[in-house]
Design a protein around this motif. Sequence first.
Motif, PDB file in Angstrom:
ATOM      1  N   GLU A  15     -22.820  33.793 -12.925  1.00 24.30           N
ATOM      2  CA  GLU A  15     -22.905  32.479 -12.311  1.00 24.30           C
ATOM      3  C   GLU A  15     -21.626  32.176 -11.533  1.00 24.30           C
ATOM      4  N   PRO A  16     -21.715  31.365 -10.488  1.00 28.74           N
ATOM      5  CA  PRO A  16     -20.508  30.993  -9.743  1.00 28.74           C
ATOM      6  C   PRO A  16     -19.559  30.166 -10.601  1.00 28.74           C
ATOM      7  N   ILE A  17     -18.270  30.380 -10.420  1.00 20.73           N
ATOM      8  CA  ILE A  17     -17.228  29.738 -11.228  1.00 20.73           C
ATOM      9  C   ILE A  17     -16.574  28.633 -10.412  1.00 20.73           C
ATOM     10  N   ALA A  39     -17.291  38.756  -8.768  1.00 16.45           N
ATOM     11  CA  ALA A  39     -17.159  37.361  -9.188  1.00 16.45           C
ATOM     12  C   ALA A  39     -17.299  36.470  -7.969  1.00 16.45           C
ATOM     13  N   VAL A  40     -17.971  35.347  -8.163  1.00  9.62           N
ATOM     14  CA  VAL A  40     -18.131  34.349  -7.108  1.00  9.62           C
ATOM     15  C   VAL A  40     -17.546  33.044  -7.619  1.00  9.62           C
ATOM     16  N   LEU A  41     -16.639  32.449  -6.859  1.00 10.83           N
ATOM     17  CA  LEU A  41     -16.055  31.186  -7.252  1.00 10.83           C
ATOM     18  C   LEU A  41     -16.168  30.167  -6.130  1.00 10.83           C
ATOM     19  N   TRP A  42     -16.279  28.918  -6.513  1.00 11.04           N
ATOM     20  CA  TRP A  42     -16.423  27.864  -5.530  1.00 11.04           C
ATOM     21  C   TRP A  42     -15.481  26.715  -5.848  1.00 11.04           C
ATOM     22  N   ALA A  43     -15.167  25.959  -4.825  1.00 14.38           N
ATOM     23  CA  ALA A  43     -14.260  24.827  -4.992  1.00 14.38           C
ATOM     24  C   ALA A  43     -14.590  23.773  -3.955  1.00 14.38           C
ATOM     25  N   VAL A  86      -6.015  29.666   1.429  1.00 17.66           N
ATOM     26  CA  VAL A  86      -5.169  29.488   0.257  1.00 17.66           C
ATOM     27  C   VAL A  86      -5.969  29.739  -1.019  1.00 17.66           C
ATOM     28  N   LEU A  87      -7.197  29.218  -1.090  1.00 16.70           N
ATOM     29  CA  LEU A  87      -8.044  29.493  -2.246  1.00 16.70           C
ATOM     30  C   LEU A  87      -8.272  30.986  -2.413  1.00 16.70           C
ATOM     31  N   LEU A  88      -8.574  31.667  -1.327  1.00 16.50           N
ATOM     32  CA  LEU A  88      -8.815  33.102  -1.383  1.00 16.50           C
ATOM     33  C   LEU A  88      -7.581  33.843  -1.880  1.00 16.50           C
ATOM     34  N   LYS A  89      -6.395  33.422  -1.431  1.00 20.16           N
ATOM     35  CA  LYS A  89      -5.166  34.101  -1.855  1.00 20.16           C
ATOM     36  C   LYS A  89      -4.863  33.844  -3.326  1.00 20.16           C
ATOM     37  N   PHE A  90      -5.106  32.628  -3.794  1.00 19.71           N
ATOM     38  CA  PHE A  90      -4.910  32.343  -5.216  1.00 19.71           C
ATOM     39  C   PHE A  90      -5.859  33.175  -6.063  1.00 19.71           C
ATOM     40  N   ILE A 123     -13.204  41.411  -0.676  1.00 18.72           N
ATOM     41  CA  ILE A 123     -13.287  39.953  -0.652  1.00 18.72           C
ATOM     42  C   ILE A 123     -14.289  39.489   0.398  1.00 18.72           C
ATOM     43  N   SER A 124     -14.774  38.264   0.208  1.00 16.65           N
ATOM     44  CA  SER A 124     -15.629  37.621   1.199  1.00 16.65           C
ATOM     45  C   SER A 124     -15.401  36.125   1.107  1.00 16.65           C
ATOM     46  N   LEU A 125     -15.668  35.431   2.203  1.00 13.19           N
ATOM     47  CA  LEU A 125     -15.339  34.018   2.288  1.00 13.19           C
ATOM     48  C   LEU A 125     -16.431  33.270   3.042  1.00 13.19           C
ATOM     49  N   SER A 126     -16.746  32.062   2.558  1.00 13.86           N
ATOM     50  CA  SER A 126     -17.687  31.194   3.255  1.00 13.86           C
ATOM     51  C   SER A 126     -17.298  29.745   2.988  1.00 13.86           C
ATOM     52  N   HIS A 127     -17.641  28.877   3.901  1.00 20.88           N
ATOM     53  CA  HIS A 127     -17.386  27.442   3.688  1.00 20.88           C
ATOM     54  C   HIS A 127     -18.404  26.636   4.472  1.00 20.88           C
ATOM     55  N   THR A 128     -18.771  25.498   3.904  1.00 20.44           N
ATOM     56  CA  THR A 128     -19.717  24.615   4.566  1.00 20.44           C
ATOM     57  C   THR A 128     -19.657  23.237   3.942  1.00 20.44           C
ATOM     58  N   ASP A 129     -19.609  22.215   4.760  1.00 28.91           N
ATOM     59  CA  ASP A 129     -19.808  20.841   4.299  1.00 28.91           C
ATOM     60  C   ASP A 129     -18.959  20.483   3.081  1.00 28.91           C
ATOM     61  N   GLY A 130     -17.661  20.818   3.116  1.00 29.02           N
ATOM     62  CA  GLY A 130     -16.773  20.468   2.013  1.00 29.02           C
ATOM     63  C   GLY A 130     -16.756  21.445   0.862  1.00 29.02           C
ATOM     64  N   LEU A 131     -17.538  22.523   0.944  1.00 33.60           N
ATOM     65  CA  LEU A 131     -17.577  23.542  -0.103  1.00 33.60           C
ATOM     66  C   LEU A 131     -16.854  24.795   0.368  1.00 33.60           C
ATOM     67  N   LEU A 132     -16.037  25.378  -0.515  1.00 38.73           N
ATOM     68  CA  LEU A 132     -15.380  26.656  -0.260  1.00 38.73           C
ATOM     69  C   LEU A 132     -15.962  27.688  -1.223  1.00 38.73           C
TER      70      LEU A 132
END
Length: 291
Positions: A15-17, A39-43, A86-90, A123-132
Amino acid sequence: MTAPGRRAPGRTLGEPIAICGPSGDWSRVRAELDRHGAAVLWARQDDWRPERAGVPRLRVLLGRDWERYLQLTHPQVRARFASSRVLLKFAAAAVLGVRPQSVELGYGLNGRPCLRGYDGLQISLSHTDGLLLVGLATGGVIGVDAEPSDRVLYGPGLGRHVCTPYEVERIEAMPEAERNPAVLRLWTLKEAYSKAIGLGMLFRFTDFGFSPDRAPTDVLRPDGTPGTVGAWAFRTLSIGNRYTLGVAVGDSGFGLGTDTAACTALDPLVVDALVEALGEEAQDTADTAEW
């Protein structure tokens, strides 16, 4: 795509973290990688506002991306760019066992991000509508994508721009209320798979597909026949019924990576160069409780 008959990797996806800021529980990310190899994480972007770091700290964190950040003129675009990097680097730093400011990002010809000096962690990165959204994987490649669940994609021209003939046929056979959610799931999966293989939008979405009405297992050819057999793991997820996520993880065939520590895998010359470039003053500035 991968030729049929390749042996299945047996990879699973969790599940996403949720990560609520730099002081989030990064141990869950490491545990997820140990268990699944991905692992998939969101913020929320609001939890990673770049102004909270301050200009000196943000410049150190962005590294080579600092110049790109300065070139962006729209405030919202600048903030999203900085927050996502920054999130990706952390996240990468938590897995590698290094400081976030020592992680440097590189980009492929089609914009696919990678970690400079360390290819054991994809690594992979996506963002939309306030979600990272960030994806991490060992022993293979990963792609992630996120879209608002209320985005409307079903409509005229579906077969010209988004779906294969097989997908169109299956979607049109669904009850009307299920069609747009199905197209949205397909879109995120196609985005994720395209990112994972490094082609992005160069791979026409009408040239490959998935099963719209059941859990995705393989990439399908336009006529619905399998294009991959067990070489990939796919999953569609949701966050609070507000966002639809697509995840694609390709297996390299060498098993899951278990030792992700940079001290055992990162090129020492790269580490020395980064330390010298950042300087002692920058490193001391970085040692704050949050950022």
